[in-house]
Scaffold this motif. Structure first.
Motif, short mmCIF file in Angstrom:
data_model
loop_
_atom_site.label_atom_id
_atom_site.label_comp_id
_atom_site.label_asym_id
_atom_site.label_seq_id
_atom_site.Cartn_x
_atom_site.Cartn_y
_atom_site.Cartn_z
N UNK A 286 105.86 56.52 59.89
CA UNK A 286 105.00 56.38 61.32
C UNK A 286 103.42 56.89 61.48
N UNK A 287 103.13 57.61 60.29
CA UNK A 287 102.06 58.20 60.89
C UNK A 287 101.66 58.50 61.81
N UNK A 288 99.54 59.43 62.30
CA UNK A 288 99.91 59.35 63.56
C UNK A 288 98.34 59.47 63.63
N UNK A 289 98.01 58.55 64.66
CA UNK A 289 96.43 58.70 64.87
C UNK A 289 96.06 58.86 66.27
N UNK A 290 96.46 60.26 66.21
CA UNK A 290 95.70 61.37 67.16
C UNK A 290 95.70 62.64 66.72
N UNK A 291 94.99 62.99 65.21
CA UNK A 291 95.19 63.80 64.36
C UNK A 291 93.30 64.49 65.34
N UNK A 292 94.05 65.47 65.71
CA UNK A 292 92.29 66.88 66.57
C UNK A 292 91.99 65.75 67.70
N UNK A 293 92.60 64.82 68.22
CA UNK A 293 91.22 63.91 68.96
C UNK A 293 91.48 65.47 70.33
N UNK A 294 92.51 65.65 70.49
CA UNK A 294 92.73 66.33 71.98
C UNK A 294 91.41 68.05 71.76
N UNK A 295 91.45 68.45 70.07
CA UNK A 295 90.32 69.32 69.72
C UNK A 295 88.68 68.73 69.93
N UNK A 296 88.76 67.37 69.83
CA UNK A 296 87.19 66.81 69.88
C UNK A 296 86.87 66.82 71.54
N UNK A 297 87.97 66.10 71.83
CA UNK A 297 87.62 66.26 73.09
C UNK A 297 87.47 67.37 74.18
N UNK A 298 87.84 68.79 73.94
CA UNK A 298 87.44 69.48 74.20
C UNK A 298 85.99 70.12 73.98
N UNK A 299 86.49 69.85 72.49
CA UNK A 299 84.92 70.12 72.49
C UNK A 299 84.05 69.69 72.72
N UNK A 300 83.63 68.39 72.92
CA UNK A 300 83.10 67.71 73.45
C UNK A 300 83.04 67.52 75.00
N UNK A 301 83.81 67.74 75.58
CA UNK A 301 83.64 67.87 77.42
C UNK A 301 83.00 69.82 77.50
N UNK A 302 83.10 70.52 76.46
CA UNK A 302 82.11 71.91 77.33
C UNK A 302 80.87 71.37 77.06
N UNK A 303 80.07 70.29 75.92
CA UNK A 303 78.83 70.19 76.68
C UNK A 303 78.32 68.99 77.38
N UNK A 304 76.73 69.13 77.97
CA UNK A 304 76.43 67.76 78.77
C UNK A 304 74.91 67.21 78.26
N UNK A 305 75.40 67.88 77.27
CA UNK A 305 73.36 67.44 76.96
C UNK A 305 73.57 65.91 75.89
N UNK A 306 72.42 65.69 76.52
CA UNK A 306 72.26 63.83 76.37
C UNK A 306 71.03 63.71 76.04
N UNK A 307 70.62 64.58 75.56
CA UNK A 307 69.29 64.58 74.66
C UNK A 307 69.23 63.69 73.31
N UNK A 308 67.80 63.03 72.92
CA UNK A 308 68.29 62.72 71.17
C UNK A 308 67.97 63.33 70.06
N UNK A 309 68.39 63.49 69.24
CA UNK A 309 67.83 64.52 68.05
C UNK A 309 67.08 63.93 67.03
#
Length: 517
Positions: A286-309
Motif C-alpha cells: 500500500x505504500x505511504x503518501x505522508x513520508x516526512x510530512x509532519x517533519x516538514x510541517x513542523x519545520x515550516x511552522x518555525x519560520x514566519x519569513x514571507x520575504x522573497x529570495x
C-alpha cells in the motif's frame, strides 16, 4: 532526566500539571548512576524557561519540583497559537490531547464520526466500526481516552488484492468528498477525514482497511495475526461519549491483538511496534503518501519569513511578464508573494498542510494574483490531477519553479516531480531550479538532536539529463562545478554548495547563458 537505579515501568511527565509525555523503561540500568532518559526530539525546542515538572509511575511520584530550562526566564509554554495545550504522543509527534480540549470539541468529533459512518454505509455499502484507541476508550471508559487525539475507524474489505482494496478506498474517499468532507489520503489503505474544530485546532477521523489473507487478519500497518472472523462480524455496539457506535463482535479479542492481553490497564506510553516483516509487507502492498510530512510541517511552522529570495529575483529577470509561475514546494510562500507583487500570476503548491496560509491571507488582503494549493509528489494521482488542472490554464507559457525541493524528495517524489513538469511545460514553458548539494543525507536544519526533515545528495548533472530526456534544453546554470566537488567528497562535513539550473521547452524562454565554466 535521570530515574532511580534499577527503575523499570511506564512514566507520565507533567509540566505545570499538564500531561506532556509518557514513556516506558523496559530494562533496568546497570550501576548506581540511575537510568538516563532523553527528552523527546520535538519537545526540546520548547524547553525554555521554568516549570514544575512531575514524573509519576502508576501512583508513585518519582520526581516533583521546579525546574529551570535554558536561561530559566519565563515559564515553559506548551500551548499552540490558539492556546490549546499539546503533548508528545506515542509516536514522538506533537498532538492536542482530548484532556486539554473543550468538551464541545469531543462532541463535534463524535457527531462527525456518525456522519462518516452513515456516508460509508449508505453510499459505499461499507460497515465500519470503532478501532484501536477509540475502541479502547469505549471499552474502558465509555468515551475518549484523555491522552488520545483522534477517532479511529476500520472496515473489513472482501477485495482479493491490494490493488482492488486501493480502488475501494479511493471510492470511499470520493463519496466522503461528494458530501463536503475534507479527506487526506495517507496510503492506499489509510485515509483521514479532517475538520477545523471550534477551538481552531484540526480534528481528524482515521479510516483503516482491514482484511484477511487466509486465517490472518491484517489491520493496516500494525497487526497481522490469526483472528477468527467471528471476532469481527457480526458487528455489535458500544457506548462512546453517550452515543452507541458500531464495534467488532469480540471486543476483547480485537483489543488483545492490538494492545496485548493487559489492554484493560491504562498505559499512555504504549506504542504499536509491528515487526519489520509486517511493516515491509504493508509498505510493499500500500505504500505511504505522508513520508516526512509532519517533519516538514513542523519545520515550516518555525519560520514566519514571507520575504522573497534571490532565486525569486533571478526568475523575474529571466522570464516573460505574461508567463504564469507555478512554484512547487513553495513552503511559507515568500517567493510567491514577491512574484505576485511584481505583477505576475502565481500558483504556490506545497506538500506541507497549511504552510502557506499566512501568505494566502496576505495575497487576499493585497489583492494579488496569487493562489495556493496542495501537491503531494508521493501520490501519482495528486501529481497528475494537479498537473492537468494547471495545464488547462490559458497562459502563454508556464514557468515551473522549485527552490530547495529536489534534495528533499526521495526517488518516488523526484520521479513524480518530473511527471508534473513534463505535463505542465509540454506545450512550451520553462523550469527554474535551485538546490544545495550535500555530501551525505542530513537534516534540513542543523540541530544537536538531528530531528526534522532530511536532505539527500542530488547531482545537478542528473537533473540536466532528466530534463533533456523530456525535451528541455539547458539555458542557464550556476554552481554545478562546486556542487560536483561536494558530492564527490561524500562527507557530512562538506560545506554545502548552492546551484541553479534553468531549462526551456519550445521557444518561450530566451537563453541567458551559462555561468559555469
Amino acid at each position: 532526566m535521570t530515574l532511580p537505579p534499577g527503575f523499570t515501568g511506564a512514566c507520565d511527565v507533567h509540566f505545570d500539571d499538564h500531561h506532556t509525555w509518557s514513556f516506558s523503561v523496559d530494562a533496568p540500568s546497570r550501576g548506581s548512576g540511575g537510568t538516563k532518559v532523553e527528552w523527546p526530539k520535538r519537545l526540546r525546542r520548547f524547553l525554555e524557561g521554568a516549570s514544575r515538572v512531575r514524573v509519576t509511575s502508576a501512583r508513585r511520584v518519582i520526581f516533583d519540583d521546579e525546574v529551570a530550562f535554558g536561561d530559566g526566564e519565563g515559564r515553559v509554554s506548551l500551548r499552540d497559537k490558539h492556546g490549546v495545550p499539546f503533548m508528545v504522543d506515542k509516536w514522538g509527534l506533537l498532538q492536542h490531547p482530548f484532556s486539554g480540549r473543550d468538551k464541545a470539541v469531543v462532541t463535534e468529533l463524535v457527531e462527525l464520526t456518525e456522519v462518516v459512518l452513515q456516508i460509508l454505509r449508505e453510499d459505499c455499502g461499507i460497515d465500519a466500526w470503532m478501532a484501536f484507541g477509540t475502541l479502547l476508550g469505549a471499552a474502558r471508559e465509555g468515551g475518549v481516552i484523555g491522552h488520545d487525539s483522534d477517532v479511529d475507524l476500520a472496515y473489513l474489505s472482501e477485495a482479493s488484492t491490494p490493488a482492488e482494496m486501493a480502488l475501494e478506498l479511493y471510492g470511499m474517499t470520493r463519496a466522503l468528498r461528494r458530501r463536503g468532507l475534507r479527506v487526506v489520503t495517507k496510503s492506499a489503505s489509510f485515509i483521514t477525514v479532517v475538520f477545523t474544530a471550534s477551538d481552531g485546532v484540526i480534528g481528524s477521523i482515521d479510516v483503516y482497511t482491514t482484511f484477511y489473507v487466509g486465517e490472518y487478519l491484517h489491520e493496516t500497518a500494525t497487526v497481522r495475526a490469526p483472528v477468527p472472523r467471528s471476532a469481527v462480524l457480526p458487528l455489535t455496539e458500544l457506548e462512546f461519549e453517550g452515543r452507541m457506535l458500531p464495534a467488532p463482535a469480540d471486543v476483547d479479542a480485537m483489543l488483545a491483538v492490538s494492545y496485548g492481553p493487559g489492554w484493560r490497564v491504562p498505559d499512555p506510553s504504549f506504542r504499536h511496534q509491528p515487526s519489520n516483516e509486517i511493516k515491509h509487507r504493508f509498505d510493499a502492498w500500500f505504500g505511504s503518501l505522508m513520508r516526512q510530512r509532519r517533519e516538514w510541517e513542523s519545520r515550516l511552522a518555525e519560520s514566519d519569513d514571507l520575504n522573497g529570495s534571490e532565486f525569486a529575483d533571478w526568475v523575474l529577470a529571466s522570464t516573460a511578464t505574461d508567463a504564469r509561475i507555478v512554484d512547487v514546494g513553495c513552503g511559507r510562500g515568500g517567493d510567491v508573494l514577491h512574484w505576485a507583487r511584481a505583477g505576475r500570476w502565481v500558483l504556490g503548491l506545497d506538500y506541507a498542510r497549511g504552510s502557506f496560509r499566512p501568505a494566502a491571507r496576505v495575497a487576499k488582503d493585497e489583492g494579488l494574483r496569487a493562489g495556493f494549493g496542495q501537491l503531494n509528489l508521493l501520490d501519482l494521482r495528486s501529481t497528475w490531477t494537479r498537473a492537468a488542472m494547471v495545464s488547462r490554464d490559458a497562459a502563454p507559457a508556464h514557468v515551473v519553479t522549485a527552490r530547495g525541493l529536489v534534495e528533499a524528495l526521495d526517488r518516488d517524489g523526484r520521479e513524480n516531480f518530473w511527471n508534473f513538469v513534463s505535463m505542465v511545460v509540454r506545450g512550451g514553458g520553462s523550469l527554474f531550479l535551485e538546490g544545495e548539494a550535500v555530501g551525505r543525507a542530513r537534516p534540513a536544519v542543523d540541530r544537536a538532536d538531528e530531528s526534522g526533515p532530511r536532505l539527500r545528495p542530488v547531482d545537478p548533472s542528473d537533473l540536466i539529463a532528466a530534463a533533456e530526456r523530456l525535451g528541455g534544453r539547458l539555458i542557464d546554470s550556476a554552481g554545478t562545478t562546486e556542487a560536483g566537488l561536494v558530492l564527490r567528497t561524500r562527507s557530512d562535513r562538506a560545506v554545502p554548495a548552492r546551484w541553479r539550473l534553468a531549462f526551456a521547452w519550445g521557444s518561450t524562454t530566451e537563453s541567458t547563458g551559462s555561468r559555469d565554466d
